[in-house]
Scaffold this motif. Structure first.
Motif, PDB file in Angstrom:
ATOM      1  N   UNK A  19     141.850 -51.737  60.636  1.00  0.00           N
ATOM      2  CA  UNK A  19     141.994 -51.898  62.082  1.00  0.00           C
ATOM      3  C   UNK A  19     140.868 -52.763  62.631  1.00  0.00           C
ATOM      4  N   UNK A  20     141.144 -53.393  63.753  1.00  0.00           N
ATOM      5  CA  UNK A  20     140.157 -54.273  64.385  1.00  0.00           C
ATOM      6  C   UNK A  20     138.874 -53.513  64.723  1.00  0.00           C
ATOM      7  N   UNK A  21     138.992 -52.286  65.131  1.00  0.00           N
ATOM      8  CA  UNK A  21     137.822 -51.506  65.537  1.00  0.00           C
ATOM      9  C   UNK A  21     136.945 -51.126  64.332  1.00  0.00           C
ATOM     10  N   UNK A  24     133.969 -53.941  62.369  1.00  0.00           N
ATOM     11  CA  UNK A  24     132.537 -53.985  62.665  1.00  0.00           C
ATOM     12  C   UNK A  24     131.746 -53.078  61.751  1.00  0.00           C
ATOM     13  N   UNK A  25     132.288 -51.906  61.451  1.00  0.00           N
ATOM     14  CA  UNK A  25     131.618 -50.971  60.544  1.00  0.00           C
ATOM     15  C   UNK A  25     131.560 -51.530  59.129  1.00  0.00           C
ATOM     16  N   UNK A  26     132.649 -52.144  58.688  1.00  0.00           N
ATOM     17  CA  UNK A  26     132.698 -52.673  57.324  1.00  0.00           C
ATOM     18  C   UNK A  26     131.853 -53.920  57.145  1.00  0.00           C
ATOM     19  N   UNK A  27     131.500 -54.609  58.224  1.00  0.00           N
ATOM     20  CA  UNK A  27     130.705 -55.815  58.097  1.00  0.00           C
ATOM     21  C   UNK A  27     129.210 -55.558  58.232  1.00  0.00           C
ATOM     22  N   UNK A  28     128.802 -54.300  58.330  1.00  0.00           N
ATOM     23  CA  UNK A  28     127.372 -53.992  58.434  1.00  0.00           C
ATOM     24  C   UNK A  28     126.666 -54.299  57.117  1.00  0.00           C
TER      25      UNK A  28
END
Length: 67
Positions: A19-21, A24-28
């Motif tokens: 999901x789009x939301x 961001x968590x996965x790109x940390x």
């Protein structure tokens, strides 16, 4: 024939929609393969002193190895 089914199940199980939301968590930085490059450099230096050998873990160097 069974191998085909096993490979197909592995292929289908490995696919996931993110999901789009959650992107961001996965790109940390913690999710990267090497989240702490400074710590890796330090650990390689400590390992080189402990083992008594330098190099062999990254780029290839030349020379006779004499200091």
């Amino acid at each position: 024939m069974k191998l085909y089914y096993v490979l197909m199940m592995l292929f289908l199980a490995s696919c996931a929609n993110v999901d789009q939301i959650d992107r961001g968590l996965l790109s940390k930085k913690i999710m990267q393969l090497d989240p702490h490059p400074e710590e890796s450099v330090f650990q390689n230096e400590v390992r080189a002193f402990r083992e008594g050998a330098v190099g062999g873990s990254s780029a290839v160097g030349g020379g006779c190895g004499c200091n």
